[in-house]
Design a protein around this motif. Structure first.
Motif, mmCIF file in Angstrom:
data_model
loop_
_atom_site.group_PDB
_atom_site.id
_atom_site.type_symbol
_atom_site.label_atom_id
_atom_site.label_comp_id
_atom_site.label_asym_id
_atom_site.label_seq_id
_atom_site.Cartn_x
_atom_site.Cartn_y
_atom_site.Cartn_z
ATOM 1 N N THR A 132 7.311 10.872 3.482
ATOM 2 C CA THR A 132 7.080 11.267 1.885
ATOM 3 C C THR A 132 7.425 9.988 1.213
ATOM 4 O O THR A 132 6.960 9.588 -0.087
ATOM 5 N N VAL A 133 8.485 9.297 1.519
ATOM 6 C CA VAL A 133 9.062 8.228 0.680
ATOM 7 C C VAL A 133 8.320 6.915 0.746
ATOM 8 O O VAL A 133 7.991 6.230 0.002
ATOM 9 N N THR A 134 7.769 6.760 1.943
ATOM 10 C CA THR A 134 6.938 5.728 2.166
ATOM 11 C C THR A 134 5.445 5.786 1.566
ATOM 12 O O THR A 134 4.726 4.979 1.125
ATOM 13 N N SER A 135 4.927 6.902 1.690
ATOM 14 C CA SER A 135 3.692 7.143 1.163
ATOM 15 C C SER A 135 3.493 7.096 -0.256
ATOM 16 O O SER A 135 2.734 6.747 -0.885
ATOM 17 N N ALA A 136 4.778 7.440 -0.868
ATOM 18 C CA ALA A 136 4.963 7.396 -2.239
ATOM 19 C C ALA A 136 4.573 6.158 -3.035
ATOM 20 O O ALA A 136 4.145 5.782 -3.891
ATOM 21 N N LEU A 137 4.936 4.932 -1.942
ATOM 22 C CA LEU A 137 4.675 3.617 -2.241
ATOM 23 C C LEU A 137 3.401 3.061 -1.904
ATOM 24 O O LEU A 137 2.609 2.143 -2.750
ATOM 25 N N LEU A 138 2.653 4.053 -1.179
ATOM 26 C CA LEU A 138 1.290 3.484 -0.857
ATOM 27 C C LEU A 138 0.151 4.231 -1.638
ATOM 28 O O LEU A 138 -0.838 3.903 -1.624
ATOM 29 N N HIS A 139 0.437 5.406 -2.135
ATOM 30 C CA HIS A 139 -0.543 6.325 -2.879
ATOM 31 C C HIS A 139 -0.879 5.450 -4.004
ATOM 32 O O HIS A 139 -0.210 4.912 -4.690
ATOM 33 N N PRO A 140 -2.229 5.459 -4.213
ATOM 34 C CA PRO A 140 -2.506 4.924 -5.437
ATOM 35 C C PRO A 140 -2.219 5.518 -6.941
ATOM 36 O O PRO A 140 -2.380 6.743 -7.221
ATOM 37 N N LEU A 141 -1.498 4.945 -7.607
ATOM 38 C CA LEU A 141 -1.030 5.431 -8.669
ATOM 39 C C LEU A 141 -1.160 4.641 -9.928
ATOM 40 O O LEU A 141 -1.392 3.529 -9.687
ATOM 41 N N SER A 142 -0.890 5.154 -11.080
ATOM 42 C CA SER A 142 -0.775 4.343 -12.370
ATOM 43 C C SER A 142 0.407 4.840 -13.053
ATOM 44 O O SER A 142 0.840 5.874 -12.804
ATOM 45 N N THR A 143 0.837 3.990 -14.027
ATOM 46 C CA THR A 143 1.813 4.447 -14.927
ATOM 47 C C THR A 143 1.565 4.192 -16.314
ATOM 48 O O THR A 143 0.980 3.123 -16.612
ATOM 49 N N LYS A 144 2.384 4.827 -17.152
ATOM 50 C CA LYS A 144 2.072 4.530 -18.613
ATOM 51 C C LYS A 144 2.781 3.052 -19.110
ATOM 52 O O LYS A 144 2.663 2.775 -20.146
ATOM 53 N N ASP A 145 3.678 2.448 -18.303
ATOM 54 C CA ASP A 145 4.530 1.605 -18.518
ATOM 55 C C ASP A 145 3.616 0.264 -18.064
ATOM 56 O O ASP A 145 3.523 0.122 -16.967
ATOM 57 N N PRO A 146 3.195 -0.453 -18.861
ATOM 58 C CA PRO A 146 2.549 -1.735 -18.717
ATOM 59 C C PRO A 146 3.234 -2.743 -17.649
ATOM 60 O O PRO A 146 2.694 -3.265 -17.036
ATOM 61 N N GLN A 147 4.778 -2.792 -17.838
ATOM 62 C CA GLN A 147 5.451 -3.495 -16.897
ATOM 63 C C GLN A 147 5.065 -3.234 -15.582
ATOM 64 O O GLN A 147 5.049 -3.978 -14.451
ATOM 65 N N PHE A 148 5.262 -1.712 -14.958
ATOM 66 C CA PHE A 148 4.915 -1.419 -13.773
ATOM 67 C C PHE A 148 3.336 -1.507 -13.335
ATOM 68 O O PHE A 148 3.285 -1.386 -12.238
ATOM 69 N N ASN A 149 2.550 -1.399 -14.188
ATOM 70 C CA ASN A 149 1.223 -1.437 -14.023
ATOM 71 C C ASN A 149 1.038 -2.669 -13.410
ATOM 72 O O ASN A 149 0.094 -3.074 -12.489
ATOM 73 N N LYS A 150 1.434 -3.900 -13.669
ATOM 74 C CA LYS A 150 1.424 -5.168 -13.277
ATOM 75 C C LYS A 150 1.872 -5.067 -11.927
ATOM 76 O O LYS A 150 1.488 -5.950 -10.961
ATOM 77 N N HIS A 151 3.248 -4.567 -11.748
ATOM 78 C CA HIS A 151 3.727 -4.400 -10.248
ATOM 79 C C HIS A 151 2.960 -3.557 -9.234
ATOM 80 O O HIS A 151 2.935 -3.862 -8.100
ATOM 81 N N PHE A 152 2.203 -2.620 -9.840
ATOM 82 C CA PHE A 152 1.294 -1.805 -8.840
ATOM 83 C C PHE A 152 -0.017 -2.619 -8.481
ATOM 84 O O PHE A 152 -0.406 -2.611 -7.325
ATOM 85 N N CYS A 153 -0.364 -3.259 -9.484
ATOM 86 C CA CYS A 153 -1.651 -4.558 -9.218
ATOM 87 C C CYS A 153 -1.108 -5.437 -8.254
ATOM 88 O O CYS A 153 -1.881 -5.585 -7.224
ATOM 89 N N LEU A 154 0.051 -5.925 -8.176
ATOM 90 C CA LEU A 154 0.751 -6.911 -7.165
ATOM 91 C C LEU A 154 0.863 -6.147 -5.962
ATOM 92 O O LEU A 154 0.316 -6.813 -4.785
ATOM 93 N N LEU A 155 1.054 -4.763 -5.655
ATOM 94 C CA LEU A 155 1.199 -4.056 -4.624
ATOM 95 C C LEU A 155 0.031 -4.149 -3.835
ATOM 96 O O LEU A 155 -0.322 -4.227 -2.893
#
Length: 291
Positions: free
Chosen positions: A238-261
């Protein structure tokens, strides 16, 4: 499965004793473009694993076979299964034979070709998913082939001490409120209490046995993890797939982090903490402590 989850295959689920079923949609042409796997970023969707849509359904099937055999090497046992043939008109059934021939022609140059079951089991989802599943010859034959492989597994002949059973029941039934990760010393104490085991060597063999069953995870090859035992495998997934599941967030800072991941495979700790705190509320501190 989504290709983002391949890391789970390598790190958690891979086992040379497994019987793998690699499944594909037989109702879709093998030479057709693969369905995109996208994640959203500012309302725009990206397919980071198949840029330009160049991969076909055949490419995806071969990809997953490569993933399996990269992990299990020479010990793999793999059966290819085609599903959803109930979506194919009966006069198109010749396409199934052509698909099977095309698959093994593509795989013939692979080093693992001789480890494959040399036929594709085509399954009717409607029949196999209902009370009349036993009438589906393909499902019956597939189950028979899987059980045949299981019975040949050398582990089926291994004798296990009966005094280990209380520990097995503890892992299967979660009869106690165990933390998802335990120290090896705590496992040793639990083995003494439940099973009367006094030897560290026997405790080690008991842990290895339950690891081979998938009831717990003990990564002995990694020094940083060898003193930790994951007793709740579903929690780790569960905790590992939370990192891998395609997600988006309203915070632009984390959008950049998601793109990097998702584009470079780089996971920033700040993103991991953000995901675990929002999606796995009880996991953040524990994963921080055990990282």
């Amino acid at each position: 499965g989504q290709r983002a989850y391949a890391i789970l295959q390598h790190l958690v689920l891979a086992n040379s004793r497994c019987q793998y079923l690699v499944v594909f949609d037989a109702s879709a042409p093998l030479d057709a473009p693969a369905r995109p796997e996208t994640f959203g970023l500012h309302g725009v969707e990206f397919d980071v694993f198949n840029p330009g849509g160049m991969m076909t359904n055949m490419d995806v099937l071969v990809y997953w076979l490569d993933v399996v055999f990269q992990t299990v090497k020479d010990n793999g046992r793999v059966i290819i299964v085609g599903t959803k043939i109930d979506r194919i008109w009966f006069w198109q059934s010749y396409c199934l034979l052509a698909a099977e021939e095309a698959i093994f022609k593509r795989l013939k140059a692979k080093p693992y070709y001789n480890m494959l079951e040399k036929c594709v089991y085509f399954v009717d989802n409607f029949r196999s998913g209902s009370f009349i599943w036993s009438r589906d010859r393909s499902v019956v034959d597939l189950l028979g082939k899987v059980m045949e492989a299981v019975k040949k597994d050398p582990a089926m002949q291994v004798q296990v001490p009966l005094k280990w059973l209380p520990f097995t029941n503890l892992l299967q039934q979660h009869t106690e409120n165990l933390p998802p990760i335990m120290k090896l010393n705590d496992i040793t104490q639990k083995a003494q209490q439940l099973c009367g085991i006094r030897s560290d060597e026997e405790t080690k063999r008991m842990v290895e046995f339950h690891h081979s069953l998938g009831l717990l995870l003990h990564f002995t090859s990694t020094p940083a993890l060898c003193n930790n035992v994951v007793v709740d495998v579903e929690w780790l997934l569960t905790v590992t797939s939370a990192l891998l599941h395609p997600l988006s967030t309203k915070d632009p800072q984390f959008n950049k982090h998601f793109c990097l991941l998702h584009t470079h495979g780089i996971l920033l700790e700040s993103l991991a903490m953000h995901i675990w705190s929002t999606r796995c509320s009880q996991s953040s501190k524990l994963m921080t402590d055990e990282r």
